[in-house]
Design a protein around this motif. Structure first.
Motif, mmCIF file in Angstrom:
data_model
loop_
_atom_site.group_PDB
_atom_site.id
_atom_site.type_symbol
_atom_site.label_atom_id
_atom_site.label_comp_id
_atom_site.label_asym_id
_atom_site.label_seq_id
_atom_site.Cartn_x
_atom_site.Cartn_y
_atom_site.Cartn_z
ATOM 1 N N LYS A 246 -0.089 -10.862 0.009
ATOM 2 C CA LYS A 246 -1.429 -10.808 0.599
ATOM 3 C C LYS A 246 -1.331 -11.037 2.118
ATOM 4 O O LYS A 246 -1.989 -10.339 2.898
ATOM 5 C CB LYS A 246 -2.319 -11.870 -0.052
ATOM 6 C CG LYS A 246 -3.769 -11.762 0.324
ATOM 7 C CD LYS A 246 -4.666 -12.632 -0.537
ATOM 8 C CE LYS A 246 -4.273 -14.081 -0.437
ATOM 9 N NZ LYS A 246 -5.192 -14.991 -1.130
ATOM 10 N N ILE B 157 -0.149 -7.858 3.809
ATOM 11 C CA ILE B 157 -1.227 -6.863 3.917
ATOM 12 C C ILE B 157 -2.225 -7.266 5.001
ATOM 13 O O ILE B 157 -2.661 -6.427 5.795
ATOM 14 C CB ILE B 157 -1.950 -6.678 2.561
ATOM 15 C CG1 ILE B 157 -1.011 -6.011 1.562
ATOM 16 C CG2 ILE B 157 -3.226 -5.860 2.713
ATOM 17 C CD1 ILE B 157 -1.559 -5.918 0.160
ATOM 18 N N TYR C 50 -2.497 -4.625 8.075
ATOM 19 C CA TYR C 50 -3.714 -3.815 8.139
ATOM 20 C C TYR C 50 -4.880 -4.536 8.798
ATOM 21 O O TYR C 50 -6.003 -4.046 8.796
ATOM 22 C CB TYR C 50 -4.110 -3.336 6.739
ATOM 23 C CG TYR C 50 -3.053 -2.452 6.110
ATOM 24 C CD1 TYR C 50 -2.885 -1.134 6.507
ATOM 25 C CD2 TYR C 50 -2.206 -2.969 5.133
ATOM 26 C CE1 TYR C 50 -1.910 -0.335 5.935
ATOM 27 C CE2 TYR C 50 -1.231 -2.180 4.554
ATOM 28 C CZ TYR C 50 -1.079 -0.858 4.959
ATOM 29 O OH TYR C 50 -0.107 -0.077 4.393
ATOM 30 N N LEU D 12 -6.616 -7.163 7.864
ATOM 31 C CA LEU D 12 -7.683 -7.376 6.893
ATOM 32 C C LEU D 12 -7.918 -8.862 6.679
ATOM 33 O O LEU D 12 -7.032 -9.677 6.934
ATOM 34 C CB LEU D 12 -7.312 -6.739 5.541
ATOM 35 C CG LEU D 12 -7.104 -5.223 5.512
ATOM 36 C CD1 LEU D 12 -6.585 -4.798 4.145
ATOM 37 C CD2 LEU D 12 -8.401 -4.498 5.839
ATOM 38 N N GLU E 181 -10.298 -9.112 1.615
ATOM 39 C CA GLU E 181 -10.057 -7.659 1.625
ATOM 40 C C GLU E 181 -8.625 -7.346 1.181
ATOM 41 O O GLU E 181 -8.398 -6.391 0.438
ATOM 42 C CB GLU E 181 -10.298 -7.088 3.034
ATOM 43 C CG GLU E 181 -11.753 -7.102 3.472
ATOM 44 C CD GLU E 181 -11.924 -6.805 4.950
ATOM 45 O OE1 GLU E 181 -12.957 -6.193 5.293
ATOM 46 O OE2 GLU E 181 -11.045 -7.184 5.764
ATOM 47 N N ALA E 182 -7.688 -8.149 1.640
ATOM 48 C CA ALA E 182 -6.294 -7.944 1.259
ATOM 49 C C ALA E 182 -6.111 -8.120 -0.249
ATOM 50 O O ALA E 182 -5.413 -7.341 -0.902
ATOM 51 C CB ALA E 182 -5.393 -8.911 2.014
ATOM 52 N N LYS F 241 -8.446 -7.707 -2.552
ATOM 53 C CA LYS F 241 -9.088 -6.569 -3.214
ATOM 54 C C LYS F 241 -8.183 -5.335 -3.170
ATOM 55 O O LYS F 241 -8.119 -4.577 -4.133
ATOM 56 C CB LYS F 241 -10.444 -6.264 -2.560
ATOM 57 C CG LYS F 241 -11.542 -7.187 -3.009
ATOM 58 C CD LYS F 241 -12.882 -6.749 -2.440
ATOM 59 C CE LYS F 241 -13.994 -7.678 -2.950
ATOM 60 N NZ LYS F 241 -15.299 -7.317 -2.424
ATOM 61 N N LYS F 242 -7.497 -5.151 -2.037
ATOM 62 C CA LYS F 242 -6.576 -4.010 -1.898
ATOM 63 C C LYS F 242 -5.446 -4.132 -2.931
ATOM 64 O O LYS F 242 -5.069 -3.150 -3.576
ATOM 65 C CB LYS F 242 -6.011 -3.947 -0.483
ATOM 66 C CG LYS F 242 -5.179 -2.714 -0.191
ATOM 67 C CD LYS F 242 -4.893 -2.609 1.294
ATOM 68 C CE LYS F 242 -4.158 -1.362 1.654
ATOM 69 N NZ LYS F 242 -4.942 -0.139 1.609
ATOM 70 N N LYS G 39 -6.785 -3.286 -6.369
ATOM 71 C CA LYS G 39 -6.940 -1.831 -6.521
ATOM 72 C C LYS G 39 -5.591 -1.180 -6.789
ATOM 73 O O LYS G 39 -5.468 -0.325 -7.671
ATOM 74 C CB LYS G 39 -7.596 -1.224 -5.281
ATOM 75 C CG LYS G 39 -7.880 0.268 -5.418
ATOM 76 C CD LYS G 39 -8.701 0.797 -4.297
ATOM 77 C CE LYS G 39 -9.020 2.274 -4.366
ATOM 78 N NZ LYS G 39 -8.359 3.110 -5.306
ATOM 79 N N LEU G 40 -4.555 -1.598 -6.034
ATOM 80 C CA LEU G 40 -3.212 -1.070 -6.269
ATOM 81 C C LEU G 40 -2.743 -1.392 -7.689
ATOM 82 O O LEU G 40 -2.125 -0.556 -8.354
ATOM 83 C CB LEU G 40 -2.221 -1.660 -5.253
ATOM 84 C CG LEU G 40 -2.329 -1.178 -3.821
ATOM 85 C CD1 LEU G 40 -1.476 -2.042 -2.895
ATOM 86 C CD2 LEU G 40 -1.896 0.287 -3.721
ATOM 87 N N ASP H 141 -4.630 1.014 -9.937
ATOM 88 C CA ASP H 141 -4.193 2.401 -9.723
ATOM 89 C C ASP H 141 -2.823 2.672 -10.329
ATOM 90 O O ASP H 141 -2.582 3.715 -10.924
ATOM 91 C CB ASP H 141 -4.160 2.740 -8.223
ATOM 92 C CG ASP H 141 -5.559 2.819 -7.615
ATOM 93 O OD1 ASP H 141 -6.545 2.856 -8.381
ATOM 94 O OD2 ASP H 141 -5.665 2.826 -6.371
#
Length: 196
Positions: free
Chosen positions: A148, A151, A155, A157, A161-162, A164-165, A168-169, A172
């Motif tokens: 985290k 990230i 980025y 973030l 936000e990190a 959440k990213k 999502k990964l 996905d």
């Protein structure tokens, strides 16, 4: 209850066997030395070992109890004479020894001691499993936090936000968060090496 009896004196083994059989215990084996006791415990997987603390041979009862515990086979209840108090003190510091009985053994003492040892062993095993689980969770949490942080820095973030990213990964790629975190850490290090 499945019991392994270990004592270098055949008469004591016979007395113990008779006491336990009267209490409907199953005697899975008998041994007269520590080395045989360890091998029998490995092969027979008793519920409990009732073992003399002092025996001839290369491995005494205390050493055999240590080995049985290290291999997480079962609890050990030691048998001792009144004159072996120093050995009992030493035994009290060994994890895996869940009680001791003083010779001559009283019939009314033997079953409660063995039942108590089995109950304590069960609690000990459960506590150890919970401890390992907590260690794994903590280690996983550390890995996720490192990823985290990477990230967030890479980025620009926020922490939320990190995270959440990463979630999502995880969805996905259908991988758990720790696998995603490890991938992020490895690739970040790889990127840094490639810059040199």
């Amino acid at each position: 209850m499945r019991v392994l009896i270990v004592d270098d004196e055949p008469i004591i083994r016979m007395d113990i066997r008779e006491m336990l059989q009267e209490k409907h215990c199953i005697i899975v084996g008998e041994a007269s030395d520590g080395e045989t006791a360890v091998n029998l415990a490995r092969n027979l997987r008793p519920d409990v070992v009732l073992m003399d603390i002092k025996m001839p041979g290369s491995i005494d009862g205390l050493e055999a109890a240590k080995i049985i515990n290290e291999e997480e086979i079962c609890p050990v209840v030691l048998l001792t004479a009144y004159s072996q108090y120093e050995l009992v003190e030493e035994a009290s510091s060994v994890v895996g020894i869940f009680g001791y009985l003083v010779k001559p053994i009283k019939e009314e003492d033997i079953l409660p001691a063995l039942n108590m040892a089995i109950a304590k062993w069960s609690s000990y095993k459960k506590l150890k499993e919970e401890n390992n689980e907590l260690k794994n969770k903590l280690e996983s949490r550390k890995i996720i936090e490192i990823a985290k942080g990477i990230i967030m820095e890479k980025y620009k973030l926020s922490e939320k936000e990190a995270y959440k990213k990463m979630q999502k990964l995880s969805m996905d790629f259908r991988k758990n968060m720790v696998e995603i975190a490890k991938y992020i850490i490895i690739n970040n290090k790889f990127d840094e090496i490639m810059k040199i």
